[in-house]
Scaffold this motif. Sequence first.
Motif, PDB file in Angstrom:
ATOM      1  N   PHE A  35      66.255 -13.476  19.985  1.00  0.00           N
ATOM      2  CA  PHE A  35      65.569 -13.141  21.015  1.00  0.00           C
ATOM      3  C   PHE A  35      63.934 -12.769  20.489  1.00  0.00           C
ATOM      4  CE2 PHE A  35      63.888  -9.866  23.780  1.00  0.00           C
ATOM      5  CZ  PHE A  35      63.400 -10.660  25.073  1.00  0.00           C
ATOM      6  N   LEU A  36      63.914 -11.870  19.713  1.00  0.00           N
ATOM      7  CA  LEU A  36      62.733 -11.492  18.909  1.00  0.00           C
ATOM      8  C   LEU A  36      62.125 -12.567  18.339  1.00  0.00           C
ATOM      9  CD1 LEU A  36      63.690  -8.239  17.054  1.00  0.00           C
ATOM     10  CD2 LEU A  36      62.757  -8.492  19.508  1.00  0.00           C
ATOM     11  N   GLY A  37      62.717 -13.952  17.953  1.00  0.00           N
ATOM     12  CA  GLY A  37      62.090 -14.858  17.389  1.00  0.00           C
ATOM     13  C   GLY A  37      61.526 -15.681  18.269  1.00  0.00           C
ATOM     14  N   LEU A  38      62.229 -15.766  19.782  1.00  0.00           N
ATOM     15  CA  LEU A  38      61.764 -16.641  20.840  1.00  0.00           C
ATOM     16  C   LEU A  38      60.373 -15.751  21.279  1.00  0.00           C
ATOM     17  CD1 LEU A  38      65.044 -17.332  22.871  1.00  0.00           C
ATOM     18  CD2 LEU A  38      63.410 -18.904  21.350  1.00  0.00           C
ATOM     19  N   LEU A  39      60.261 -14.417  21.255  1.00  0.00           N
ATOM     20  CA  LEU A  39      59.023 -13.787  21.613  1.00  0.00           C
ATOM     21  C   LEU A  39      58.077 -14.163  20.779  1.00  0.00           C
ATOM     22  CD1 LEU A  39      60.619 -10.033  22.408  1.00  0.00           C
ATOM     23  CD2 LEU A  39      59.932 -11.994  24.085  1.00  0.00           C
ATOM     24  N   ASN A  40      58.086 -14.306  19.640  1.00  0.00           N
ATOM     25  CA  ASN A  40      57.230 -14.641  18.560  1.00  0.00           C
ATOM     26  C   ASN A  40      56.769 -16.172  18.870  1.00  0.00           C
ATOM     27  OD1 ASN A  40      56.601 -16.503  16.102  1.00  0.00           O
ATOM     28  ND2 ASN A  40      56.240 -14.490  15.435  1.00  0.00           N
TER      29      ASN A  40
END
Length: 354
Positions: A35-40
């Motif tokens: 999820f954090l990677g998708l935000l990036n």
Amino acid sequence: MSEIKKKYYDELNIFRALIIIWVTIGHSFDRGNDFLGLLNTYAYTFHMKAFFVLSGLLFAKKLLSIKSFKDCPKLIGNRFFRLMVPYFFYTAVSFVLKLFLERYANNKLSVSMMLKSLVGLENPNGGLWFLYALFTISVFALILYKLPPFVNLIISAGLYVFHVKSGLIGDMPIVCYITYYSVFFFLGVFIYKYYDSISETAISFFKKNTLLCGAASLIYIPVAFFISIIYVKNISPGNLSYLLIALLNILTYYILAVLICCLERVKKPFMVIGNYGMDIYLIGYYVMITLRVLLKSMLGMPYTVYSVAMCVCGLLLPIPISKYFIRKFRITRMLALGDFSKKEGNVKADGEKA
């Protein structure tokens, strides 16, 4: 130069706040499928492009103030002090920090890097490219002030197509940043002529239909997010439709900014973040790097812990740091924020008034 009447647009300040939040997210999290990677991934589809649109929109009034080419040197000088003084100041600070913390740095300090940083080709603080590119594009805009905004937009669009189709994507030298982002700056300049009407219409409509617009936004924003993620993961960086994704998300957060502008109870914190947008962009880097070194390299904390801490602190801590120290003294305002006014606390985010 003729004076252009200034008008303050709260929704643009809130728009700046929303974008700096996404900049902080993009700088805090690593790209990946979590999820954090998708935000990036999502942040990098539009965040800096939005800043160039905003910068162009708010710089347009300076272009309109020019009576003759003789006015340009003064405006270029003002732009240099506003953008390049902080560029060289933070470059020097970054070199000193890298010298003492080299064992924790991703890229080792070198004479080559120091020389290249002077012309924007490389920098120990990667985020400073924005100041260099914005200054250069602003100079071109001043030199070409006699051309109609639409013509400059067409020229910059051609540079964008050349950049994308030539494959100049990745670790781009400053000239490539300029060819890539100038279209967004000149889009902002082009919009300026119509912005009074856009602002008045949008604010009026959202105030009359706040609940409806709020409900629609709760649907529209997640849809825009997932469309962007899915689309970006399935097309090559050289695809021109990346431009459409960027414009979709810029429009998304402008709409959200107008909505927030109509909600007095939630408006104030975004106004504060917007007022300190430049401070957050420039100072937040050092807050995040400090936390990365401390929490990751020294204490060995999990990625989620230190990256979320970087995001939250990188967004919030620069505000009191700037308010109670940097903006407090003229010398620090000049060096760190490019503000050469004599009045304490007179710092304005770049082009805050239009």
